[in-house]
Scaffold this active site. Structure first.
Site, PDB file in Angstrom:
ATOM      1  CD  GLU A 218      -4.970  -7.693   1.738  1.00 29.51           C
ATOM      2  OE1 GLU A 218      -5.843  -6.939   2.217  1.00 29.51           O
ATOM      3  OE2 GLU A 218      -3.749  -7.496   1.871  1.00 29.51           O
TER       4      GLU A 218
ATOM      5  CD  GLU B 269      -2.798  -1.285   2.433  1.00 34.03           C
ATOM      6  OE1 GLU B 269      -2.725  -0.389   3.301  1.00 34.03           O
ATOM      7  OE2 GLU B 269      -3.585  -2.225   2.513  1.00 34.03           O
TER       8      GLU B 269
ATOM      9  CG  ASN C  60      -0.769  -6.941  -1.422  1.00 31.87           C
ATOM     10  OD1 ASN C  60      -1.372  -7.557  -2.305  1.00 31.87           O
ATOM     11  ND2 ASN C  60      -1.260  -6.783  -0.190  1.00 31.87           N
TER      12      ASN C  60
ATOM     13  CG  HIS D 236     -10.161  -5.436   0.561  1.00 34.28           C
ATOM     14  ND1 HIS D 236     -10.419  -6.547   1.319  1.00 34.28           N
ATOM     15  CD2 HIS D 236      -8.846  -5.172   0.745  1.00 34.28           C
ATOM     16  CE1 HIS D 236      -9.318  -6.937   1.943  1.00 34.28           C
ATOM     17  NE2 HIS D 236      -8.342  -6.122   1.606  1.00 34.28           N
TER      18      HIS D 236
ATOM     19  CG  ASP E  73     -13.025  -8.514   1.589  1.00 30.74           C
ATOM     20  OD1 ASP E  73     -12.857  -7.584   0.761  1.00 30.74           O
ATOM     21  OD2 ASP E  73     -12.583  -8.462   2.746  1.00 30.74           O
TER      22      ASP E  73
END
Ligand code: G2I
Length: 471
Positions: A278, A170, A212, A249, A280
């Site tokens: 990650e 990030e 990432n 996400h 979702d």
């Protein structure tokens, strides 16, 4: 340019040696063209098995505190073949006081995963967030040194146990700038990211090294383009980067968009693997989950998907019910959609083994896997028979399938030849002897065919079935 073998546990070699291997493989691929397996549907019954049959992995974030929850580990052990520590490998967890490293909770997760044939993604070596207090208040060259020491120590500690690291997490700004996020690390100089990658490369030359980030899914976003330009620059200048992680996400403010596939394939075209790290999705709509998996399966270098938790109750966003399992552990519609998309998807291209490490006992891939006769357990008396059949082979690893007859409850003992290592299994419950070379697979109600992936590590000897015992 460097590149690593997924799951490779060989002792480190010099960067130049690895470069030679990769260039040889790349040249071979270029000469032969990528050999795609036919995209015939397979019939895996778990996420990990279905992904492994296509040369990919399916993972989840795991919290050490939940490993004592039987319902949780039942799903984990059955469905997944890759694990990411949700918080336990972050900087505040692994170096709570400067120079004093703490690996207990991370090792619990690593041991749980690896003893069951699952691989581990490391998350994360350097991040502006979740820094230990002592680091948050540092700056300048002292901080740069402390960060690099952290990367070196942690990557060295887990060398051979972590197949891919989120080296930097990030580091780009939200919004329209396309530039870096301001942080104490960024203020040490714009080259902090490449410095972190070089330190990780020196500490663990065989792990894949990833950048990432989140909100990098939409190809038209400035942030996506900013990361893309950095990766392109790194590849051009030989900074050792192997992969890009897309957190993915998805929610109402940051929805899935149909150019996601363009994003994945554009990054892959730079010469890096892409991984969904990650995943979702708010409300877990089955159609959106299906699209995400289809997009990954359409990109040969999209080699794995990780969901950020198992049951909705395990999610950092539990109220959004964004995962594949209900809080009671039952499968949601999104689960069925994901499993079907994995089974219907294309396998990653097969490649010949690296020319620097020729196969020792099996001819190269010109012979299709099915032309090699299966081996059957010779010793009778165990009450069952196990037949091992070669399945898909890639440049660094191969799958085997074992069919058991004569019993519905069984245990089969299989041996691989060092330095081979089993990196994933499906449709059975594995355990290992202390050498890690002998696996006992027990039936777990998934039928009479189980499979496993072996990292060749330069040795292409076929695994051997030692015994089959009815129980
Ligand atoms: O925020 C979602 C993810 C975004 N990408 C990077 C990931 O590392 C991040 O994971 C989340 C974890 O899922 C949360 O579990 O990172 C959060 C922190 O940034 C994690 O939350 C923290 C809480 O903030 C702490 O209060 C808590 O002690 O979890 C900790 C352990 O439960």
């Amino acid at each position: 340019m460097t590149e690593r073998c997924h799951g490779d546990t060989r002792p480190p070699t010099g960067p130049r040696a690895r470069t030679a291997i990769v260039l040889a493989t790349a040249a071979l691929l270029a000469a032969t063209g990528a050999a795609f397996l036919p995209s015939t549907a397979s019939a895996g019954t778990t996420l990990g098995a279905s992904a492994a049959e296509k040369g990919r992995y399916f993972g989840t974030a795991v919290a050490a505190s939940r490993l004592s929850d039987n319902a949780y580990t039942t799903i984990l052990n059955r469905e997944f073949n890759m694990v990411t520590a949700e918080n336990e490998m972050k900087m505040n967890a692994t170096e709570p006081q400067q120079g004093r490293f703490s690996y207990g909770a991370a090792e619990q997760i690593v041991n749980h995963a690896r003893s069951r044939g699952m691989s581990v993604r490391g998350h994360t070596l350097a991040w502006h967030s979740q820094q230990p207090g002592w680091m948050e208040s540092m700056s300048g060259s002292a901080l740069r040194q402390a960060m690099l020491n952290h990367v070196t120590q942690v990557a060295t500690h887990f060398r051979g146990q972590v197949v891919a690291w989120d080296v930097v997490n990030e580091a780009f700004a939200d919004g329209g700038s396309g530039g870096r996020r301001d942080s104490n690390l960024q203020r040490t100089g714009n080259d902090w990211i490449e410095a972190a990658f070089r330190a990780a490369d020196a500490a663990d030359p065989n792990a894949k090294l990833c950048y990432n980030d989140y909100n990098t899914d939409n190809w038209t976003h400035a942030k996506t383009q900013g990361v893309y330009n950095m990766v392109r620059d790194f590849k051009a200048r030989g900074v050792p980067i192997d992969c890009v992680g897309f957190q993915s996400h998805f929610n109402n403010n940051s929805p899935y968009v149909s150019n996601y596939r363009t994003t994945l394939s554009s990054f892959a075209a730079l010469g890096v693997d892409v991984q969904i790290t990650e995943l979702d999705i708010q409300g877990a709509p089955a159609n959106t989950y299906r699209s995400v998996v289809e997009d990954c399966m359409a990109v040969p270098r999209c080699n794995g998907i990780t969901v950020w938790g198992i049951r909705d109750s395990d999610s950092w966003l539990a109220s959004q019910t964004p995962l594949l399992f209900n809080s009671n552990g039952s499968k949601k519609a999104a689960y069925d959609a994901v499993l079907a998309a994995l089974n219907n998807g294309s396998a990653v291209p097969t490649t010949a083994p690296p020319t620097s490490a020729p196969p020792t006992s099996v001819p190269p891939t010109s012979a299709p896997p099915t032309s090699v006769p299966p081996t059957t357990t010779p010793p009778p008396g165990g009450g069952c028979t196990a037949t091992l059949q070669d399945s898909t082979r890639w440049g660094d690893r191969f799958n085997s399938q074992v069919t058991v007859s004569g019993a519905s409850n069984w245990s089969v003992v299989v041996a691989v030849t060092p330095p081979q290592k089993v990196s994933a299994t499906w449709n059975g419950s594995p355990s290992w002897d202390s050498s890690g070379n002998v696996m006992t697979m027990r039936s777990n109600g998934s039928g009479n065919v189980f499979g496993f992936t072996t990292m060749a590590n330069g040795n292409w000897t076929r695994p051997q079935v030692l015994s089959c015992t009815a129980s």
